[in-house]
Design a protein around this motif. Structure first.
Motif, PDB file in Angstrom:
ATOM      1  N   ARG A   1       0.832  -1.200   0.000  1.00  0.00           N
ATOM      2  CA  ARG A   1       0.000   0.000   0.000  1.00  0.00           C
ATOM      3  C   ARG A   1       0.867   1.251   0.000  1.00  0.00           C
ATOM      4  NH1 ARG A   1      -2.567  -3.631   3.392  1.00  0.00           N
ATOM      5  NH2 ARG A   1      -4.716  -4.155   2.809  1.00  0.00           N
ATOM      6  N   ILE A   2       0.526   2.154  -0.904  1.00  0.00           N
ATOM      7  CA  ILE A   2       1.142   3.475  -0.958  1.00  0.00           C
ATOM      8  C   ILE A   2       0.066   4.471  -0.550  1.00  0.00           C
ATOM      9  CG2 ILE A   2       2.248   5.206  -2.416  1.00  0.00           C
ATOM     10  CD1 ILE A   2       3.007   2.878  -4.318  1.00  0.00           C
ATOM     11  N   GLU A   3       0.375   5.315   0.416  1.00  0.00           N
ATOM     12  CA  GLU A   3      -0.587   6.337   0.823  1.00  0.00           C
ATOM     13  C   GLU A   3      -0.085   7.700   0.372  1.00  0.00           C
ATOM     14  OE1 GLU A   3      -3.228   7.812   4.653  1.00  0.00           O
ATOM     15  OE2 GLU A   3      -1.313   6.802   5.026  1.00  0.00           O
ATOM     16  N   ALA A   4      -0.970   8.470  -0.240  1.00  0.00           N
ATOM     17  CA  ALA A   4      -0.666   9.849  -0.621  1.00  0.00           C
ATOM     18  C   ALA A   4      -1.552  10.772   0.206  1.00  0.00           C
ATOM     19  CB  ALA A   4      -0.916  10.070  -2.106  1.00  0.00           C
ATOM     20  N   ILE A   5      -0.928  11.656   0.961  1.00  0.00           N
ATOM     21  CA  ILE A   5      -1.666  12.608   1.793  1.00  0.00           C
ATOM     22  C   ILE A   5      -1.719  13.943   1.063  1.00  0.00           C
ATOM     23  CG2 ILE A   5      -1.711  13.821   3.994  1.00  0.00           C
ATOM     24  CD1 ILE A   5      -0.279  11.466   5.242  1.00  0.00           C
ATOM     25  N   LEU A   6      -2.939  14.440   0.855  1.00  0.00           N
ATOM     26  CA  LEU A   6      -3.149  15.685   0.116  1.00  0.00           C
ATOM     27  C   LEU A   6      -4.008  16.644   0.928  1.00  0.00           C
ATOM     28  CD1 LEU A   6      -3.874  13.233  -2.421  1.00  0.00           C
ATOM     29  CD2 LEU A   6      -2.931  15.247  -3.530  1.00  0.00           C
ATOM     30  N   PRO A   7      -3.892  17.942   0.658  1.00  0.00           N
ATOM     31  CA  PRO A   7      -4.763  18.909   1.337  1.00  0.00           C
ATOM     32  C   PRO A   7      -6.107  19.021   0.628  1.00  0.00           C
ATOM     33  CG  PRO A   7      -3.259  20.068  -0.104  1.00  0.00           C
ATOM     34  CD  PRO A   7      -2.911  18.608  -0.221  1.00  0.00           C
ATOM     35  N   THR A   8      -7.127  19.387   1.366  1.00  0.00           N
ATOM     36  CA  THR A   8      -8.431  19.657   0.748  1.00  0.00           C
ATOM     37  C   THR A   8      -8.400  21.079   0.195  1.00  0.00           C
ATOM     38  OG1 THR A   8      -9.249  20.316   2.926  1.00  0.00           O
ATOM     39  CG2 THR A   8      -9.722  18.068   2.205  1.00  0.00           C
ATOM     40  N   ASN A   9      -7.697  21.230  -0.903  1.00  0.00           N
ATOM     41  CA  ASN A   9      -7.498  22.541  -1.524  1.00  0.00           C
ATOM     42  C   ASN A   9      -8.008  22.458  -2.961  1.00  0.00           C
ATOM     43  OD1 ASN A   9      -6.360  24.786  -2.930  1.00  0.00           O
ATOM     44  ND2 ASN A   9      -4.795  24.990  -1.346  1.00  0.00           N
TER      45      ASN A   9
ATOM     46  N   THR B   1      -7.773  24.556  -5.462  1.00  0.00           N
ATOM     47  CA  THR B   1      -7.089  25.328  -6.493  1.00  0.00           C
ATOM     48  C   THR B   1      -6.545  24.406  -7.581  1.00  0.00           C
ATOM     49  OG1 THR B   1      -5.026  25.277  -5.237  1.00  0.00           O
ATOM     50  CG2 THR B   1      -6.472  27.176  -4.899  1.00  0.00           C
ATOM     51  N   PRO B   2      -6.338  24.928  -8.797  1.00  0.00           N
ATOM     52  CA  PRO B   2      -5.963  24.070  -9.933  1.00  0.00           C
ATOM     53  C   PRO B   2      -4.709  23.233  -9.711  1.00  0.00           C
ATOM     54  CG  PRO B   2      -6.684  26.205 -10.732  1.00  0.00           C
ATOM     55  CD  PRO B   2      -6.632  26.313  -9.236  1.00  0.00           C
ATOM     56  N   TYR B   3      -3.686  23.784  -9.050  1.00  0.00           N
ATOM     57  CA  TYR B   3      -2.458  22.999  -8.861  1.00  0.00           C
ATOM     58  C   TYR B   3      -2.741  21.720  -8.080  1.00  0.00           C
ATOM     59  CZ  TYR B   3       1.888  21.322  -6.883  1.00  0.00           C
ATOM     60  OH  TYR B   3       2.921  20.502  -6.494  1.00  0.00           O
ATOM     61  N   TRP B   4      -3.423  21.851  -6.944  1.00  0.00           N
ATOM     62  CA  TRP B   4      -3.680  20.678  -6.110  1.00  0.00           C
ATOM     63  C   TRP B   4      -4.659  19.728  -6.786  1.00  0.00           C
ATOM     64  CZ3 TRP B   4      -0.141  19.881  -2.765  1.00  0.00           C
ATOM     65  CH2 TRP B   4       0.517  20.962  -2.172  1.00  0.00           C
ATOM     66  N   ALA B   5      -5.604  20.271  -7.548  1.00  0.00           N
ATOM     67  CA  ALA B   5      -6.534  19.408  -8.286  1.00  0.00           C
ATOM     68  C   ALA B   5      -5.788  18.587  -9.336  1.00  0.00           C
ATOM     69  CB  ALA B   5      -7.619  20.253  -8.942  1.00  0.00           C
ATOM     70  N   LYS B   6      -4.836  19.222 -10.037  1.00  0.00           N
ATOM     71  CA  LYS B   6      -4.045  18.494 -11.040  1.00  0.00           C
ATOM     72  C   LYS B   6      -3.166  17.434 -10.380  1.00  0.00           C
ATOM     73  CE  LYS B   6      -3.655  22.180 -14.512  1.00  0.00           C
ATOM     74  NZ  LYS B   6      -2.688  23.071 -15.210  1.00  0.00           N
ATOM     75  N   LEU B   7      -2.576  17.775  -9.243  1.00  0.00           N
ATOM     76  CA  LEU B   7      -1.715  16.816  -8.552  1.00  0.00           C
ATOM     77  C   LEU B   7      -2.521  15.617  -8.067  1.00  0.00           C
ATOM     78  CD1 LEU B   7       1.077  16.105  -7.480  1.00  0.00           C
ATOM     79  CD2 LEU B   7       0.556  17.445  -5.434  1.00  0.00           C
ATOM     80  N   SER B   8      -3.689  15.882  -7.487  1.00  0.00           N
ATOM     81  CA  SER B   8      -4.550  14.795  -7.025  1.00  0.00           C
ATOM     82  C   SER B   8      -4.993  13.920  -8.191  1.00  0.00           C
ATOM     83  CB  SER B   8      -5.772  15.366  -6.298  1.00  0.00           C
ATOM     84  OG  SER B   8      -6.652  14.337  -5.910  1.00  0.00           O
ATOM     85  N   GLY B   9      -5.392  14.565  -9.295  1.00  0.00           N
ATOM     86  CA  GLY B   9      -5.800  13.803 -10.472  1.00  0.00           C
ATOM     87  C   GLY B   9      -4.654  13.005 -11.060  1.00  0.00           C
TER      88      GLY B   9
END
Length: 335
Positions: free
Chosen positions: A64-72, A74-82
């Motif tokens: 298992r790989i876990e990626a922790i992201l902020p609930t942000n 904005t386009p940068y974080w949306a692109k990174l999450s996607g």
């Protein structure tokens, strides 16, 4: 007649791995009762000797790989999450990616997610901005034997980390170099809007910018703390104090607030911002925004996976040709 070269067998694998023949037999016949470290040694030795048999997976069960992201949003974080979501679909069988979203302005929740995950992880991707408090929690991850990848924030004092991002000091220096070139090497007056004073990435951008700006130039740094309306309000304050600004450098993304103010100016300043998105593209086409420095979040996501898989000993994958993220520069002529 020369004797034929004997193909390597269990004895040769055992000698190279520094273990017993019995241990090699257990690993290659998947009988268990072998530590993960010893299992890896045996499989690496067998691969190096090109043992003529199908080798088992280098790992037991699912990883298992876990990626922790902020609930942000904005386009940068949306692109990174996607990008992470799409990369997760390409992982080899038996490896899964879990994305965990944490409120952006809740460091205690971020620290709990880092140090006390509900899942047994093989690797952790911290795809979030890291302040000093969060940074102090990261060594615990490595003490537990997890592979650690940081995205967006590089921490020079943290050993054994991998950084999937751009050099933010170089980003700031690039912004200053563009202004220096536009001003033909002359001293200038610059307004700087720093989106956050607690995050290392934004501090690095400012340090790089100030170090590269033409000698004799004057600059004012105002901090928005990413509060709604702050960029527009502080830009108006700057222009009231220095109506003839030569340039504006913004370390975050507040284009929608700043654009209406700059449209009203007869002699507008050079404007440099961060992160490519639809709003920035429109402003560059309009001729209002001159340059955008971009981190390429989709490649940041893919390179994170490449690094983790290589550390797990999985060298052949859909990520094997992904190059390390590089700073990208956009203007109206290369969109």
């Amino acid at each position: 007649m020369k004797n034929p070269v004997k193909a390597p067998g269990f004895r040769e694998v055992a000698d190279r791995a520094g273990v017993s023949v019995t241990t090699v037999e257990r690993v290659l016949n998947e009988r268990g009762s072998v530590s993960p470290e010893t299992r890896m040694k045996v499989l690496e030795a067998a691969a190096e000797l090109r043992l003529r048999r199908v080798l088992p997976s280098r790992h037991y069960g699912n990883l298992r790989i876990e990626a922790i992201l902020p609930t942000n949003p904005t386009p940068y974080w949306a692109k990174l999450s996607g990008g992470l979501k799409e990369a997760g679909k390409l992982l080899p069988r038996g490896i899964t990616l879990h994305r965990t979203f944490i409120p952006e302005n809740d460091p205690p929740a971020m620290i709990r997610a880092i140090t006390a995950s509900r899942m047994k992880r093989s690797a952790l991707i911290v795809a979030a901005e890291i302040d000093d408090e969060i940074a102090r929690s990261l060594p615990e991850v490595m003490r537990q034997g997890e592979i650690l990848v940081l995205v967006s924030t590089m921490l020079p004092g943290l050993a054994a980390q991998a950084y999937s991002g751009v050099d933010n000091i170089a980003s700031g220096r690039t912004a200053a170099s563009l202004i220096n070139f536009a001003m033909r090497g002359q001293a200038c007056r610059v307004g700087v809007l720093q989106a956050n004073s607690t995050l290392q990435s934004h501090r690095d951008r400012i340090d790089g910018f100030v170090s590269e700006l033409n000698p004799g130039s004057s600059f004012e740094i105002l901090i928005t703390n990413e509060m709604p309306g702050a960029s527009g309000r502080l830009l108006s304050k700057m222009l009231a104090k220095t109506p003839a600004l030569d340039a504006i450098y913004e370390t975050g993304d507040s284009a929608e607030e700043m654009a209406p103010i700059l449209r009203k100016m007869q002699n507008r300043p050079i404007w440099i911002g961060h992160e490519r998105n639809d709003a920035h593209d429109r402003l560059m086409h309009e001729g209002l925004l001159d340059f955008v420095l971009d981190q390429d979040p989709e490649r940041q996501a893919r390179w994170s996976m490449r690094y983790i898989l290589s550390k797990l000993g999985i060298l052949e994958s859909g990520f094997s040709t992904v190059r390390r993220p590089e700073l990208r520069l956009f203007c109206a002529t290369n969109l």
